[in-house]
Design an enzyme around this catalytic site. Structure first.
Site, PDB file in Angstrom:
ATOM      1  N   GLY A   1       0.832  -1.211   0.000  1.00 24.00           N
ATOM      2  CA  GLY A   1       0.000   0.000   0.000  1.00 24.00           C
ATOM      3  C   GLY A   1       0.854   1.243   0.000  1.00 24.00           C
ATOM      4  O   GLY A   1       2.050   1.186  -0.304  1.00 24.00           O
ATOM      5  N   ASN A   2       0.271   2.372   0.308  1.00 22.82           N
ATOM      6  CA  ASN A   2       1.049   3.610   0.420  1.00 22.82           C
ATOM      7  C   ASN A   2       0.408   4.511   1.479  1.00 22.82           C
ATOM      8  O   ASN A   2      -0.637   4.184   2.031  1.00 22.82           O
ATOM      9  CB  ASN A   2       1.170   4.304  -0.943  1.00 22.82           C
ATOM     10  CG  ASN A   2      -0.187   4.672  -1.510  1.00 22.82           C
ATOM     11  OD1 ASN A   2      -0.882   5.515  -0.968  1.00 22.82           O
ATOM     12  ND2 ASN A   2      -0.580   4.007  -2.603  1.00 22.82           N
TER      13      ASN A   2
END
Ligand code: CTP
Length: 398
Positions: free
Chosen positions: A206-207
């Site tokens: 993810g980020n």
């Protein structure tokens, strides 16, 4: 937006009365005409002289003196909006019960314009059941309540009850009373937040995107009359605008599908999500057990949503992309504008303080396909959203 608007400020007795000076100054700067009424006790906190100097109008405090009678009916009719800021506990209680023992209350009772109030009090007073009941009562009369803020209070304690800052009051007034519904009848698609690319049932790639920028854009579009589809990756934000339909997704693939479903029906599409560029080739159905010293995950490119929509775009649609860059910002932004057939790219530079993931502020540059390059200061994301939507409206009706 406030150019030429007639604003009547009522100041009641509270330490926050000092903020009425800045509020007046900002309204005058925005081009409004301002008249001010003080309650007798407000004069203990702020002087009529300072307010009349800044507003360039005499400040009124009394219903009458030996030479004249203040025409409270005409004052209420003169104004486009009356703002009571600060609203003390005492004035609130009088408003709730229709009392009329000073000029401010007489004008309030006879005002035909909308009224907004900015309460200011110490936390214990703020929490008292009578305060809550009085606020609810004046809200049922049609008055708009500008939410209090949390912070240091006059008592030295910390808590709820601080009057909203003048900038916030102005934003509230603009949004509630003067906002142009320039997107009435239009439909919009906004993507927001990160995507999570599953590795196994408990792990993902993810980020750090919070989704705040996309949510602020969706809110601004809806406030201006658009029906909004907000396709958002995992986030902790809430939507409570009935004109925003929130569609929760997790992966880039799900976001792609959700966008494809609605794109053909929208007038505006803003891709502000931080979509993963790669996703694992294989997603394990079982939790992967610890084993080898070196573990390799093979990744494959995700579908580029913005680019796909760019190929399907009709002439009447406005398509906006984002670019988050660390170097050669302008060059990369212009390349994205062209490669993705977008009408506009909003650039965030990772080199600017207060811009990008997680912050409540952002600093942007907008590149438009006609060659326009617009630079903006660091601002709260709500105001950045307004700047972006202003440009979209400009393009839509060009
Ligand atoms: N975007 C998208 N779908 C993807 C990747 C990106 O719609 N799979 C959109 C983003 O929402 C953003 C724009 O494309 O509006 C730019 O994203 P960015 O990741 O910066 O661009 P890339 O083309 O992926 O290039 P790079 O990461 O190499 O800078």
């Amino acid at each position: 937006m406030l150019q030429g608007k007639k604003i009547l400020i009522g100041v009641s007795g509270s330490i926050a009365a000092y903020k009425s000076i800045l509020l007046t100054r900002l309204l005058i700067k925005a081009g409004a005409e301002v008249k001010i009424i003080l309650t007798p006790s407000a004069k203990d906190f702020v002087t009529p002289l300072s307010l009349s100097t800044i507003s360039k109008n005499p400040v009124l405090t009394d219903l009458s003196d030996e030479n004249s009678w203040a025409n409270h009916v005409m004052l209420g009719r003169w104004a486009d909006v009356m703002i009571i800021a600060p609203l003390s506990c005492n004035t609130l209680a009088k408003m709730a019960n229709g009392l009329c023992d000073n000029l401010l209350l007489a004008v309030y009772l006879s005002a035909t314009c909308p009224v907004a109030v900015a309460p200011a009090m110490d936390e214990d007073m703020w929490k008292h059941p009578s305060t809550k009941a009085n606020l609810q009562k004046i809200e049922t009369f049609g008055n708009k309540i500008i939410p209090v803020e949390k912070g240091e209070l006059a008592s030295g304690l910390f808590g709820d009850g601080r009057m909203a800052e003048p900038e916030t009051i102005i934003q509230f007034i603009e949004t509630i009373f003067f906002l142009k519904k320039d997107l009435e009848g239009k439909k919009a698609l906004v993507t927001a937040g990160p995507t999570y690319e599953a590795i196994d049932p408990v792990r993902f790639i993810g980020n750090h995107s919070s989704g705040k920028m996309g949510f602020a854009i969706a809110e601004e579009l809806a406030l201006r009359g658009a029906e909004v589809h907000l396709v958002a990756g995992p986030n902790s934000l809430q939507v409570d605008n009935p004109h925003i339909k929130a569609i929760s997704v997790e992966s880039a693939e799900e976001m792609y599908n959700a966008c494809n479903d609605v794109f053909k029906d929208v007038d505006i599409a803003i891709m502000s999500a931080a979509v993963a560029d790669y996703t694992p080739v294989e997603k394990s159905n079982e939790k992967i057990k610890k084993g080898k010293d070196v573990f390799t995950i093979e990744l494959v490119k995700t579908k580029d949503i913005l680019k796909t929509l760019g190929t399907q775009k009709k002439k009447s649609q406005v398509l906006v992309g984002f670019a988050l860059e660390k170097s050669n910002e302008k060059q990369y932004a212009l390349e994205k504008l062209k490669a993705k057939n977008a009408d506009m790219i909003v650039l965030n530079s990772l080199n600017d303080a207060g811009a990008g993931f997680g912050y409540n502020t952002n600093k942007i540059t907008i590149f438009e396909k006609n060659g326009n390059e617009l630079h903006y200061d660091t601002k709260p994301k709500q105001q950045v959203a307004k700047d972006i939507v202003d440009r979209i409206v400009n393009m839509l009706y060009a």
